[in-house]
Write a protein that holds these residues in place. Structure first.
Motif, PDB file in Angstrom:
ATOM      1  N   GLN A   1      33.427 -17.320 -17.845  1.00 21.74           N
ATOM      2  CA  GLN A   1      33.258 -17.175 -19.573  1.00 21.74           C
ATOM      3  C   GLN A   1      34.102 -15.362 -20.124  1.00 21.74           C
ATOM      4  N   PRO A   2      34.502 -15.318 -21.173  1.00 22.79           N
ATOM      5  CA  PRO A   2      35.482 -14.415 -21.626  1.00 22.79           C
ATOM      6  C   PRO A   2      33.834 -13.809 -21.845  1.00 22.79           C
TER       7      PRO A   2
ATOM      8  N   GLY B   1      38.360 -11.295 -21.162  1.00 19.64           N
ATOM      9  CA  GLY B   1      38.860 -12.257 -20.346  1.00 19.64           C
ATOM     10  C   GLY B   1      39.718 -12.561 -18.708  1.00 19.64           C
ATOM     11  N   SER B   2      39.924 -13.165 -18.594  1.00 16.88           N
ATOM     12  CA  SER B   2      41.060 -14.233 -17.453  1.00 16.88           C
ATOM     13  C   SER B   2      41.822 -14.903 -17.176  1.00 16.88           C
TER      14      SER B   2
ATOM     15  N   THR C   1      44.813 -17.733 -20.763  1.00 16.35           N
ATOM     16  CA  THR C   1      43.836 -16.825 -20.584  1.00 16.35           C
ATOM     17  C   THR C   1      42.554 -17.959 -21.112  1.00 16.35           C
ATOM     18  N   ASN C   2      41.472 -17.679 -20.654  1.00 13.76           N
ATOM     19  CA  ASN C   2      40.735 -18.394 -20.776  1.00 13.76           C
ATOM     20  C   ASN C   2      39.885 -17.723 -22.123  1.00 13.76           C
TER      21      ASN C   2
ATOM     22  N   LYS D   1      40.877 -19.098 -29.425  1.00 13.25           N
ATOM     23  CA  LYS D   1      41.894 -17.970 -30.780  1.00 13.25           C
ATOM     24  C   LYS D   1      41.188 -18.422 -31.655  1.00 13.25           C
ATOM     25  N   ASP D   2      39.963 -19.181 -31.874  1.00 11.43           N
ATOM     26  CA  ASP D   2      38.350 -18.781 -32.702  1.00 11.43           C
ATOM     27  C   ASP D   2      37.892 -17.790 -32.464  1.00 11.43           C
ATOM     28  N   LEU D   3      37.994 -17.521 -30.749  1.00 19.89           N
ATOM     29  CA  LEU D   3      37.006 -16.201 -30.228  1.00 19.89           C
ATOM     30  C   LEU D   3      37.720 -15.020 -30.577  1.00 19.89           C
TER      31      LEU D   3
END
Lengths: 263, 263, 263
Positions: free
Chosen positions: A158-159, A168-169, A181-182, A185-187
């Protein structure tokens, strides 16, 4: 016509995929069989989860999604049928379901297995095809197994958020070599709060603008955007981002957010 | 809905496969077209026979199996429709049928060809699609050709039994890199007579245990089993057996059986 | 059952192809979805045009052909639905239609787009699926867009005729490594006027005989023929013509015609 989708690592060359389709058609001739893909890397449940998670919402409710990855029988294996967001899923409880679902499923059952397990060489044709066609015909999920309270958990990267930074990754490289990436858009939106940002990756690369479409920068230029996967994606307009930017699965990316006056 | 399966070397990139499907749909719109595979190596009838032999029994009776391999017209070419174990097969009499069938077919006819053969550039769309849709509609096999007594023979490498030894060979490597030999479970059981055994291959490799499932040995360890193909298979649990063990198509394997006290 | 064919560069591995199919099935469950191919090279509209141009005539009239190549939204993009030879085509007006059609289409409309274009991340699911299913259901083309007089022109390399010489070029290499040129049978016949010819390519290679079938020369020998694509093709019987003859996309070939007595 009832829909059964297939997500497997069986490839497009051997007879395994055909055996699965033949088994389904023998039980339910009037079915729409849709390949999500058979080209998941062997045993890679993270890749399968990413692909199916992004594909299934496009299908009509009550579609049945059969997952044929890492399903060889052993003593601890449970085969499950699950109802989630009014779609059905059939597969092995190897951790993939925890990667696939964002909230608790509506129903989970462990499939009844009627045969001598020693001879269960191909659960996809022997077990999964039966369960999937039962559900595709409108049969109840409770008729093919006993209720189970939860699925096997598998941790996914998880970011990490540290004040004004998201780390993130890279979780997926698509066939256009776009780098996904992980970071959802919400985050991103939640941490950004309308501030400017810089996305850093590799040694000195950075992107400070969010694009809406791949072609908002000149051909050959890098960009970042929230694509159809809803994850932050690093791309090159009509180019090979993974190769040219040297970004591979698991690589770390960092987003720093700035108050407007500092930029 | 009637089922027509396709086994070809046409690949997934050119228009040939689509031309075949369009031809079939033009003659019979309500058909379930199932790809066995289009990724048979070019002209490789042994590979095609192996894949289709293992796939077709999973399909419902009366399915039609169209084989598009090595079908270019020449003066000696015969195009056949065949009923075998209540399935239908349509293809070129290039030897593949002798590799596919274990007993005499129920019916064999040589297809009528109504056109100027000079202009027969693509028998799959011109001849095979017509025959396959005729059969898929429930038409009689005798209406599309004249009876033929036998198919072209092609020799395949058979295992050799010398007293307590079976010598077999590698006939297929699947996309998981599992190594499949030409030794059937029947043959193995018949010669074994409950004795212990050692399976030898390459210089010094051997396996002395028969597994039921790929995951009965630790990940990365070699094993042998009768998989879903019903042939003796050499595999590595979650690994690349062909690559890691250096086993390729045509390689020889040897099984020695021992009375119990000698082991 | 209505037919929608798909020609895209989306590949067989990601979720994009499945998202497109799910979108179509959500709007029209009773549809026959046929993959022409998803393996067009990324953004290669010439390749897509060649494949679809040769494939679509095999399908029944009123089939709908969805083209998902180079369709990312930008300000100048027009998305079209077209009726041509009683088939329907849906795609982006990026030049592909001028490569696909040999005469003026029967109808062209620019598709209505009902949504905020900023959020149009995947026109295939958002726009093309709606248009294609409308047409597949028998809906009028005039109901989904406004008439347009012509499609975007893209130049393609045409053969040059100088008296008794045709200069053409290689436009496609198929998966058997057959080499397909842009010289049609019509053009060849018109210039040939029953004379002998020599086809020259690379430094010193030439072929002076037109074959009807690949197997008219011994295995491993080169030949030329008008194959099912109706273009002049250079091949090797059961061999890799592109590799062995060193012929690649864009390479020039030259045909010289001779009066009979000079040969």
């Amino acid at each position: 016509m009832a829909i059964i989708t297939l997500t497997t690592d069986l490839g497009d060359k051997d007879f395994y995929q055909a055996a699965l389709k033949g088994s389904i058609l023998s039980l339910l001739p009037a079915v729409s069989l849709i390949d999500i893909t058979h080209n998941i890397s062997a045993f890679n449940i993270s890749e399968a989860a990413f692909v199916l998670k992004n594909a299934f919402p496009y299908f009509p409710k009550n579609s049945v999604h059969l997952i044929g990855i890492d399903s060889v029988y052993n003593q601890n294996t449970r085969y499950l049928a699950i109802r989630y967001r009014d779609h059905f899923f059939v597969g092995s409880d190897n951790g993939i379901f925890s990667l696939l679902f964002e909230e608790d499923p509506q129903e989970i059952v462990e499939l009844h297995i009627m045969q001598d397990l020693k001879f269960l060489h191909f659960p996809l044709t022997d077990i999964f095809a039966k369960a999937a066609t039962h559900l595709a015909k409108g049969g109840k999920i409770s008729e093919i197994g006993l209720p189970v309270s939860h699925v096997e958990e598998k941790m996914s990267l998880q970011p990490v958020i540290e004040r004004d930074i998201i780390r993130g990754s890279v979780i997926y490289i698509d066939s256009f070599q776009n780098v996904i990436t992980n970071i959802t858009k919400d985050l991103f939106t939640r941490v950004q709060r309308n501030r400017n940002f810089a996305l850093f990756f590799r040694r000195n690369e950075s992107i400070t603008q969010l694009s809406w479409h791949y072609n908002e920068v000149p051909e050959g230029e890098k960009l970042c955007l929230f694509g159809i996967s809803n994850y932050l994606e690093i791309a090159i307009n009509k180019g090979n981002a993974s190769g040219l930017l040297g970004l591979n699965l698991g690589d770390i990316v960092r987003i720093e957010f700035y108050s407007e006056k500092n930029v």
